[in-house]
Design a protein around this motif. Structure first.
Motif, PDB file in Angstrom:
ATOM      1  N   GLU A   1      43.604  47.232  23.005  1.00  0.00           N
ATOM      2  CA  GLU A   1      42.317  46.846  22.237  1.00  0.00           C
ATOM      3  C   GLU A   1      41.330  47.531  21.942  1.00  0.00           C
ATOM      4  O   GLU A   1      40.444  48.501  22.678  1.00  0.00           O
ATOM      5  CB  GLU A   1      41.800  45.405  23.021  1.00  0.00           C
ATOM      6  CG  GLU A   1      42.613  44.468  23.367  1.00  0.00           C
ATOM      7  CD  GLU A   1      42.158  43.647  24.593  1.00  0.00           C
ATOM      8  OE1 GLU A   1      41.232  42.618  24.366  1.00  0.00           O
ATOM      9  OE2 GLU A   1      42.514  43.764  25.547  1.00  0.00           O
TER      10      GLU A   1
ATOM     11  N   GLU B   1      44.497  44.996  32.932  1.00  0.00           N
ATOM     12  CA  GLU B   1      43.456  45.703  31.913  1.00  0.00           C
ATOM     13  C   GLU B   1      42.292  46.530  32.151  1.00  0.00           C
ATOM     14  O   GLU B   1      41.393  46.101  33.193  1.00  0.00           O
ATOM     15  CB  GLU B   1      42.570  44.240  31.378  1.00  0.00           C
ATOM     16  CG  GLU B   1      41.713  44.491  30.060  1.00  0.00           C
ATOM     17  CD  GLU B   1      41.105  43.286  29.644  1.00  0.00           C
ATOM     18  OE1 GLU B   1      41.232  42.287  30.015  1.00  0.00           O
ATOM     19  OE2 GLU B   1      40.958  43.318  28.277  1.00  0.00           O
TER      20      GLU B   1
ATOM     21  N   LYS C   1      38.922  48.140  31.206  1.00  0.00           N
ATOM     22  CA  LYS C   1      37.768  48.027  30.050  1.00  0.00           C
ATOM     23  C   LYS C   1      37.248  49.192  29.608  1.00  0.00           C
ATOM     24  O   LYS C   1      36.950  49.991  30.556  1.00  0.00           O
ATOM     25  CB  LYS C   1      36.906  47.109  30.618  1.00  0.00           C
ATOM     26  CG  LYS C   1      37.419  45.652  30.716  1.00  0.00           C
ATOM     27  CD  LYS C   1      36.784  44.962  29.410  1.00  0.00           C
ATOM     28  CE  LYS C   1      37.452  43.483  29.525  1.00  0.00           C
ATOM     29  NZ  LYS C   1      37.361  42.939  28.027  1.00  0.00           N
TER      30      LYS C   1
ATOM     31  N   LYS D   1      40.869  38.449  36.422  1.00  0.00           N
ATOM     32  CA  LYS D   1      40.803  38.258  35.210  1.00  0.00           C
ATOM     33  C   LYS D   1      40.414  37.017  34.819  1.00  0.00           C
ATOM     34  O   LYS D   1      40.831  35.813  35.173  1.00  0.00           O
ATOM     35  CB  LYS D   1      42.422  38.477  34.437  1.00  0.00           C
ATOM     36  CG  LYS D   1      42.585  38.089  32.966  1.00  0.00           C
ATOM     37  CD  LYS D   1      42.134  39.233  32.061  1.00  0.00           C
ATOM     38  CE  LYS D   1      42.127  38.648  30.632  1.00  0.00           C
ATOM     39  NZ  LYS D   1      41.457  39.785  29.858  1.00  0.00           N
TER      40      LYS D   1
HETATM   41 MG    MG Z   1      40.913  41.345  26.102  1.00  0.00          MG
END
Ligand code: MG
Ligand code: ADP
Length: 476
Positions: A11, A211, A213, A264
């Motif tokens: 992302e 994930e 960040k 999450k």
């Molecule tokens: Mg995301």
């Protein structure tokens, strides 16, 4: 254990260039002075309403077009609700239902090979404020609050850190070609969330994804991916794969590892709903047609054009397309009729060397393609040697005068046939022994005659014409 294949999805957030912020009139500009580019809306003061910045929407649509996405029939914005001190409204305006584009597809080059990349979507949103934490205080700077941010979400289609890096670099070049962002990682304009999992080689089932960040440098992305692959693989090897949970982590630059932040949170926890204060925007075909006209030929297309149609090497073509202004300069040289390889050589060595040394840009270079052509023409016409051309190159740049003003009478190459002929006749007459040996088969004596002419003219004889005449005289 079966061989493990890493799977990565990115992302990528990129700050867009614009005069004002995406929903307010505050300046979109970095400032050393905190809290100077702030409008009431950015502070969520009561009674303020967002107004969409048209340029940001158009730039986002251009990116979407460049990524071959399917464009929406209309655009709308959504609220993503969460509480954090850098988000005074208590929600971020983003896009969920109708983003700027979905299902994009592009090719990138990784280690000289093309790879297909699938884009899930591209959407426009606002950046949050920035927090600085000190020993016993935290400060907040709202200058960044409301800065336009374009988020690009890829499918999980990368299998190594190298591929992910090649993609990010490719996108950085596209943003710059489209002139929608400076895409400067040093200024924090590009930040990524990096999703990593591993799977068995013979299985299509994806593993549990982690994930990471807000990784804010390209090197950080590479390190994060490699660290996570190693961490997850080790847990799997040790039979502890169940400890890989779907969590959100952060990259700790100092410790060189990822650290667990939280488990999450699902999308449902953000309680997304349509932003009621921004009307839907219809995406007319005519609007899209106009935007398409503003999209230049992108770097990879130009690169293969230079390689396939102009015979440049992959390496040289890669250097020329790295910056759009350089590629444009090169193409202007082509349109003036310059030989592609000659122009490429001058640009990648002399010109780029000069630009680097002087820390200037090609758009400010006094030696325009037209002037470069003048210089190269003089070599081709035999008026100056390549060595002299390099000297004149610097003189032109130093003194900002036309190329021809630097050609001194005494430096001109001697290309005049009659003049050279008389010199050569004289040398042949003075060297009966060499002439005889040459005719008896010692053909390498040819160089002796060339050498004599150069000596006689202090190196100014045009070598091409000289050789032609010598050959003619000796062979007759
Ligand atoms: Mg995301
Ligand atoms: P969320 O909205 O919760 O972040 P998404 O489904 O939108 O989740 O996925 C976000 C990113 O995670 C995308 O870039 C996607 O490619 C990537 N991704 C999804 N599944 C995996 C997986 N198993 N391994 C690696 N990356 C993944």
């Amino acid at each position: 254990m079966k061989k493990q294949i890493p799977v990565i999805g990115l992302e990528m957030h990129c700050e867009l260039k614009s005069n004002s912020k995406v929903f307010s009139r505050a300046k979109n500009e970095y400032s050393e002075l905190p809290n100077c580019n702030v409008a009431p809306l950015d502070l969520a003061l009561p009674g303020t309403l967002p107004v969409v910045n048209k340029k940001c929407v158009e730039d986002a649509l251009k990116v979407s077009l460049a990524l071959n996405c399917t464009l929406p029939d209309y655009i709308c914005f959504d609220r993503k609700n969460y509480y954090y001190p850098d988000l005074p409204k208590g929600y971020q305006i983003t896009q969920m239902e109708k983003p700027m584009g979905v299902n994009g597809k592009i090719q990138i080059e990784v280690d000289g090979k093309l790879k297909d990349i699938d884009i899930h979507d591209v959407h426009l949103e606002e950046d949050a404020a920035s927090l600085d934490h000190y020993f016993d205080t935290s400060t907040i700077d709202y200058n960044r609050c409301g800065v336009p941010l374009l988020e690009l979400v890829t499918e999980p289609c990368f299998n190594s850190a190298r591929e992910a890096l090649a993609f990010l670099e490719h996108m950085r070049d596209i943003y710059k070609y489209l002139d929608v962002s400076d895409a400067d990682t040093k200024k924090g304009q590009i930040r990524c969330d990096v999703n990593v999992s591993i799977r068995d080689e013979d299985s299509d089932i994806l593993g549990t994804r982690v994930e990471v960040k807000n990784v804010n440098s390209l090197a950080g992305v590479v390190d994060t991916i490699n660290y996570e692959i190693a961490r997850q693989t080790k847990l799997k090897e040790e039979g502890r794969y169940n400890e890989v949970e779907q969590d959100t982590r952060r990259w700790d630059e100092e410790a060189q590892k990822t650290i667990h932040m939280r488990s999450k949170v699902d999308a449902i926890d953000y309680k997304y709903f349509g932003e009621p204060n921004i009307p839907m925007i219809r995406v007319k075909d005519s609007w899209i047609e106009d935007l398409k006209k503003e999209i230049p030929r992108l770097h990879l297309e130009r690169k293969y054009d230079y390689i396939n149609n102009y015979g440049l090497s992959n390496y040289d073509a890669g250097i020329l397309v790295k910056e759009k202004k350089i590629a444009d300069y090169f193409e202007e040289c082509l349109s003036l009729g310059l030989d592609a390889k000659v122009a490429s050589n001058w640009i990648t060595t002399q010109i780029m060397g000069y630009l680097n040394k002087e820390e200037t840009e090609i758009k400010d270079l006094y030696l325009t393609p037209k002037r470069l052509k003048d210089l190269i023409d003089l070599i081709n016409e035999g008026v100056i040697s390549s060595k002299q051309a390099k000297e004149i190159f610097f003189q032109v740049l130093d003194e900002k005068k036309e190329v021809r003003e630097f050609i001194k009478e005494e430096d001109k190459q001697i290309s005049d046939k009659e003049k050279l002929e008389s010199i050569i006749d004289m040398i042949i007459k003075d060297s009966p022994k060499q002439v005889e040996e040459y005719h008896n088969g010692r053909t390498n004596l040819f160089d002796y005659f060339v050498g004599q002419v150069m000596k006689n003219t202090k190196g100014k004889a045009n070598p091409v014409v000289t050789k032609e005449i010598i050959k003619e005289k000796l062979d007759n």
